[in-house]
Design a protein around this motif. Structure first.
Motif, mmCIF file in Angstrom:
data_model
loop_
_atom_site.group_PDB
_atom_site.id
_atom_site.type_symbol
_atom_site.label_atom_id
_atom_site.label_comp_id
_atom_site.label_asym_id
_atom_site.label_seq_id
_atom_site.Cartn_x
_atom_site.Cartn_y
_atom_site.Cartn_z
ATOM 1 N N PRO A 56 0.782 -1.245 0.000
ATOM 2 C CA PRO A 56 0.000 0.000 0.000
ATOM 3 C C PRO A 56 0.815 1.297 0.000
ATOM 4 O O PRO A 56 0.347 2.319 0.494
ATOM 5 C CB PRO A 56 -0.793 -0.133 1.308
ATOM 6 C CG PRO A 56 0.057 -0.969 2.185
ATOM 7 C CD PRO A 56 0.778 -1.930 1.302
ATOM 8 N N LEU A 57 2.004 1.279 -0.571
ATOM 9 C CA LEU A 57 2.887 2.449 -0.506
ATOM 10 C C LEU A 57 2.267 3.688 -1.156
ATOM 11 O O LEU A 57 2.494 4.812 -0.727
ATOM 12 C CB LEU A 57 4.223 2.092 -1.185
ATOM 13 C CG LEU A 57 5.365 3.069 -1.023
ATOM 14 C CD1 LEU A 57 5.670 3.349 0.435
ATOM 15 C CD2 LEU A 57 6.613 2.535 -1.729
ATOM 16 N N GLU A 58 1.500 3.499 -2.222
ATOM 17 C CA GLU A 58 0.818 4.628 -2.868
ATOM 18 C C GLU A 58 -0.707 4.465 -2.771
ATOM 19 O O GLU A 58 -1.438 5.030 -3.576
ATOM 20 C CB GLU A 58 1.267 4.771 -4.326
ATOM 21 C CG GLU A 58 2.687 5.316 -4.491
ATOM 22 C CD GLU A 58 2.787 6.838 -4.309
ATOM 23 O OE1 GLU A 58 1.747 7.495 -4.131
ATOM 24 O OE2 GLU A 58 3.926 7.353 -4.341
ATOM 25 N N SER A 59 -1.156 3.673 -1.825
ATOM 26 C CA SER A 59 -2.599 3.541 -1.529
ATOM 27 C C SER A 59 -3.434 3.216 -2.767
ATOM 28 O O SER A 59 -4.455 3.871 -3.031
ATOM 29 C CB SER A 59 -3.133 4.831 -0.901
ATOM 30 O OG SER A 59 -2.239 5.382 0.007
ATOM 31 N N THR A 60 -3.037 2.188 -3.496
ATOM 32 C CA THR A 60 -3.669 1.944 -4.796
ATOM 33 C C THR A 60 -4.698 0.813 -4.801
ATOM 34 O O THR A 60 -5.423 0.660 -5.784
ATOM 35 C CB THR A 60 -2.580 1.619 -5.840
ATOM 36 O OG1 THR A 60 -1.596 0.765 -5.242
ATOM 37 C CG2 THR A 60 -1.915 2.874 -6.336
ATOM 38 N N SER A 61 -4.780 0.005 -3.728
ATOM 39 C CA SER A 61 -5.632 -1.194 -3.809
ATOM 40 C C SER A 61 -7.117 -0.858 -3.936
ATOM 41 O O SER A 61 -7.836 -1.500 -4.703
ATOM 42 C CB SER A 61 -5.433 -2.077 -2.583
ATOM 43 O OG SER A 61 -4.159 -2.627 -2.602
ATOM 44 N N ILE A 62 -7.562 0.123 -3.179
ATOM 45 C CA ILE A 62 -8.986 0.461 -3.245
ATOM 46 C C ILE A 62 -9.312 1.026 -4.631
ATOM 47 O O ILE A 62 -10.359 0.738 -5.211
ATOM 48 C CB ILE A 62 -9.371 1.426 -2.098
ATOM 49 C CG1 ILE A 62 -9.264 0.657 -0.768
ATOM 50 C CG2 ILE A 62 -10.757 2.014 -2.282
ATOM 51 C CD1 ILE A 62 -9.390 1.499 0.480
ATOM 52 N N HIS A 63 -8.377 1.775 -5.180
ATOM 53 C CA HIS A 63 -8.558 2.260 -6.553
ATOM 54 C C HIS A 63 -8.687 1.080 -7.522
ATOM 55 O O HIS A 63 -9.539 1.091 -8.422
ATOM 56 C CB HIS A 63 -7.370 3.134 -6.950
ATOM 57 C CG HIS A 63 -7.330 3.431 -8.412
ATOM 58 N ND1 HIS A 63 -8.072 4.434 -8.991
ATOM 59 C CD2 HIS A 63 -6.663 2.816 -9.429
ATOM 60 C CE1 HIS A 63 -7.854 4.440 -10.297
ATOM 61 N NE2 HIS A 63 -7.017 3.465 -10.591
ATOM 62 N N LEU A 64 -7.853 0.042 -7.345
ATOM 63 C CA LEU A 64 -7.905 -1.100 -8.256
ATOM 64 C C LEU A 64 -9.223 -1.873 -8.104
ATOM 65 O O LEU A 64 -9.743 -2.421 -9.081
ATOM 66 C CB LEU A 64 -6.690 -2.024 -8.043
ATOM 67 C CG LEU A 64 -5.342 -1.397 -8.458
ATOM 68 C CD1 LEU A 64 -4.173 -2.274 -8.003
ATOM 69 C CD2 LEU A 64 -5.269 -1.166 -9.975
ATOM 70 N N ILE A 65 -9.776 -1.885 -6.906
ATOM 71 C CA ILE A 65 -11.100 -2.507 -6.699
ATOM 72 C C ILE A 65 -12.140 -1.745 -7.532
ATOM 73 O O ILE A 65 -12.940 -2.312 -8.258
ATOM 74 C CB ILE A 65 -11.506 -2.442 -5.207
ATOM 75 C CG1 ILE A 65 -10.592 -3.318 -4.368
ATOM 76 C CG2 ILE A 65 -12.973 -2.813 -5.020
ATOM 77 C CD1 ILE A 65 -10.800 -3.184 -2.857
ATOM 78 N N GLN A 66 -12.087 -0.440 -7.377
ATOM 79 C CA GLN A 66 -13.034 0.427 -8.085
ATOM 80 C C GLN A 66 -12.925 0.229 -9.597
ATOM 81 O O GLN A 66 -13.926 0.095 -10.298
ATOM 82 C CB GLN A 66 -12.670 1.856 -7.680
ATOM 83 C CG GLN A 66 -13.351 2.955 -8.379
ATOM 84 C CD GLN A 66 -12.796 4.293 -7.858
ATOM 85 O OE1 GLN A 66 -12.205 4.385 -6.776
ATOM 86 N NE2 GLN A 66 -12.985 5.337 -8.618
ATOM 87 N N GLN A 67 -11.699 0.192 -10.095
ATOM 88 C CA GLN A 67 -11.491 0.005 -11.533
ATOM 89 C C GLN A 67 -12.030 -1.353 -11.972
ATOM 90 O O GLN A 67 -12.637 -1.477 -13.029
ATOM 91 C CB GLN A 67 -9.998 0.073 -11.865
ATOM 92 C CG GLN A 67 -9.384 1.434 -11.693
ATOM 93 C CD GLN A 67 -9.898 2.402 -12.726
ATOM 94 O OE1 GLN A 67 -10.803 3.195 -12.447
ATOM 95 N NE2 GLN A 67 -9.353 2.352 -13.930
ATOM 96 N N GLY A 68 -11.764 -2.381 -11.155
ATOM 97 C CA GLY A 68 -12.180 -3.739 -11.511
ATOM 98 C C GLY A 68 -13.689 -3.838 -11.658
ATOM 99 O O GLY A 68 -14.195 -4.403 -12.638
ATOM 100 N N ILE A 69 -14.409 -3.253 -10.731
ATOM 101 C CA ILE A 69 -15.864 -3.416 -10.772
ATOM 102 C C ILE A 69 -16.490 -2.524 -11.866
ATOM 103 O O ILE A 69 -17.429 -2.923 -12.548
ATOM 104 C CB ILE A 69 -16.503 -3.198 -9.376
ATOM 105 C CG1 ILE A 69 -17.943 -3.677 -9.369
ATOM 106 C CG2 ILE A 69 -16.390 -1.795 -8.865
ATOM 107 C CD1 ILE A 69 -18.146 -5.132 -9.597
ATOM 108 N N VAL A 70 -15.910 -1.342 -12.055
ATOM 109 C CA VAL A 70 -16.437 -0.479 -13.122
ATOM 110 C C VAL A 70 -16.158 -1.119 -14.487
ATOM 111 O O VAL A 70 -17.012 -1.132 -15.383
ATOM 112 C CB VAL A 70 -15.827 0.944 -13.025
ATOM 113 C CG1 VAL A 70 -16.134 1.765 -14.273
ATOM 114 C CG2 VAL A 70 -16.346 1.654 -11.784
ATOM 115 N N ARG A 71 -14.986 -1.716 -14.623
ATOM 116 C CA ARG A 71 -14.637 -2.394 -15.882
ATOM 117 C C ARG A 71 -15.593 -3.560 -16.124
ATOM 118 O O ARG A 71 -16.011 -3.807 -17.253
ATOM 119 C CB ARG A 71 -13.179 -2.885 -15.786
ATOM 120 C CG ARG A 71 -12.673 -3.593 -17.001
ATOM 121 C CD ARG A 71 -11.170 -3.810 -16.918
ATOM 122 N NE ARG A 71 -10.473 -2.548 -16.846
ATOM 123 C CZ ARG A 71 -9.540 -2.238 -15.942
ATOM 124 N NH1 ARG A 71 -9.169 -3.129 -15.047
ATOM 125 N NH2 ARG A 71 -8.963 -1.062 -15.958
#
Ligand code: FAD
Length: 500
Positions: free
Chosen positions: A342-357
């Motif tokens: 989580p160094l750049e706090s990206t996991s929640i963003h990747l969740i969001q991208q995954g579900i929108v995709r």
């Protein structure tokens, strides 16, 4: 031909990934699809994941969440960036702030004018030219003000720190009000069609069977459907990102309330500090090959700002991603799909991208391989781009004080990252590829912050003579400082807007 239209989606897991997925699906798909979520009180959620990046605002907008209400319910604070301590060299500190830097000046990015002045010895701090960085330094906050596009306040960008447990609860309320069915209990087995290999149903410990057409695996690191059932395989990236463990512990709040996350590098990893309204979240990400758990615990507890509120909790992980994010009728989202620290706090963003995709590629009549391939390709590119950015932080360092840092500084890096570093080192140039998440401002701040010094700058920056360039930089700096001085403190802003 029978009706092959999907009718039911079953989400396995009620952590951040499960409830974010349910929220987007119930909001986007409407009542023609049934959405069920299964979670188990026996199997706890990972319970961390409390720092975000500005794209979370798109998520809130998408599902229609009121920001102040969300902040009250999740004890959230505002986040303007991340401070990195001891990364480029011990004793160094820099901030990677969201938002832009300086102001747009034709085709040439602002940072080239700054580099020209830096190389001429006229400036030494990038921070003076970013509203986010100056607000971080002075613990101030205001939301962006779009009514005055010429003010630097139009460019301020924020994200949030929030309590992960409260966030899942908040989203659960949202989803249940809109028709998502929640089932509590442990899934004991998963049934697969003998010919197609598609998942048909899950069986609970109490014997209940739940069938569906599409399954979303949000079961966390275990990957109950995508890996334990479908054996999809995993790309292990630990040779580039060797940390494999984290210890997490909350502590009491202290003043002032910082509007940024802090990431402090230690001997074999780094420590996060995430300020919330009611506590501070802390954790030590470390590499067990280079540091014992006892040593990592002592470092974590020795570097808390307030009194620890619990015993540190250990989490083990392997950095990487599933070989396929979508396989057969299973889509993995969240930790089930892969993990980058989580160094750049990206996991929640990747969740969001995954579900929108998934909504964008939602199957109509049955499952088409072209949709699945596109989903997997886009997700792979996205994960790899985030990976490269994180590897940069470890690799671009002058630290050689421990075997861990020696390893990171001298390891091979992905070619995609090597090209970016070489290009920046030459003339300070950066090109964003395929809508990648982090833009040139982010890359420039981190590359410069980690000690990479370009040999030159874009020659078109010389089209403006020296004196007007220095005047322009002075002017930008003065305006930025003036705007920030008028902002309330972060704590004042929250008290005014985000308290019950
Ligand atoms: P989990 O939270 O693990 O949830 C899994 C769910 O599956 C649970 O509800 C569980 O009950 C259910 N389940 C599992 N097996 C079964 C079964 N057999 N039957 C029924 N239910 C089952 N992300 C960020 O964006 N920012 C951060 O700052 C950040 N920090 C992090 C720090 C660390 C150390 C780690 C490890 C992760 C961090 N993350 C961060 C990532 C973030 O925590 C996760 O992406 C997020 O919490 C999503 O987790 P999840 O929902 O996929 O899995």
């Amino acid at each position: 031909m029978g009706d092959t239209r999907l009718k039911k989606v079953l989400i396995v897991g009620g952590g951040t990934a499960g409830w974010m997925s349910a929220a987007v699906l119930v909001h986007s798909l409407g009542r023609q699809y049934e959405v069920q979520l299964i979670e188990s009180d026996e199997i706890s959620t990972v319970g961390v994941g409390e720092a975000t990046i500005p794209s979370i605002i798109r998520f809130n907008d998408l599902i229609g969440i009121d920001e102040n209400e969300f902040m009250r319910r999740t004890q959230a604070t505002f986040k303007l960036g991340i401070q990195f301590r001891n990364w480029g060299a011990q004793g160094d500190a820099y901030i990677h702030g969201f938002g832009s830097m300086g102001r747009k000046t034709g085709l040439v990015d602002f940072h080239h004018y700054w580099l020209k002045a830096f190389q001429a010895g006229r400036v030494d701090r990038l921070d003076d030219y970013s509203i986010n960085l100056l607000a971080c330094e002075t613990n101030r906050f205001s939301r962006a003000d779009p009514s005055n596009p010429n003010s630097p306040l139009a460019d301020i960008r924020h994200a949030f720190h929030f309590d992960a447990g409260l966030y899942a609860r908040y989203l659960r309320g949202y989803c249940e009000q809109r028709g998502v069915t929640r089932t509590e209990g442990r899934i004991d087995s998963v049934q697969v069609h003998p010919e197609t290999g598609f998942v048909t149903s899950v069986t609970m410990a109490n014997g209940d069977v739940h069938a569906a057409d599409l399954f979303i695996d949000c079961s966390g690191f275990r990957g109950l459907l995508i890996e334990q059932t479908l054996r999809t395989g995993y790309d292990d990236w630990s040779h580039w990102l060797p940390c494999d463990s984290a210890l997490a512990v909350p502590c009491e709040s202290v003043e002032p309330l910082l509007p940024y996350t802090r990431a402090t590098a230690h001997g074999a990893g780094w420590q996060w500090r995430i300020p919330l309204q009611h506590r501070i979240g802390n954790g030590h990400v470390f590499c067990s090959r280079f540091m014992s758990q006892d040593e990592a615990t002592a470092i974590l507890l020795g570097n808390l700002d307030g009194k620890a509120l619990a015993e540190p909790r250990l989490i083990r992980f392997t950095t990487g991603k599933r070989k396929k994010f979508w396989h057969k009728n299973v889509v993995a989202i969240g930790l089930a799909s892969g993990f980058i620290e989580p160094l750049e706090s990206t996991s929640i963003h990747l969740i969001q991208q995954g579900i929108v995709r998934l909504v964008e590629l939602f199957p109509s009549q049955g499952f088409l391989q072209a949709d699945i391939d596109e989903y997997n390709q886009q997700s792979t590119t996205e994960f790899e781009q985030v990976r490269d950015f994180i590897v940069l932080h470890y690799h671009a360092t002058q630290r050689r004080d421990t075997p861990f840092w020696e390893y990171c500084a001298t390891m091979d890096v992905p070619d995609t990252l090597r090209r970016k570093i070489d290009l920046f080192r030459a003339n300070g140039r950066f090109f964003r590829q395929n809508d990648e998440l982090f833009n040139e401002t982010s890359w420039v701040q981190v590359m410069f912050g980690q000690g990479i010094r370009p040999q030159g700058y874009h020659p078109l920056a010389d089209n403006t003579a020296d004196e007007p360039t220095w005047r322009m930089l002075d002017n930008v700096r003065t305006v930025m400082h003036r705007v920030v001085e008028r902002m309330p403190t972060h704590a004042q802003y929250i008290a005014q807007h985000c308290k019950a």
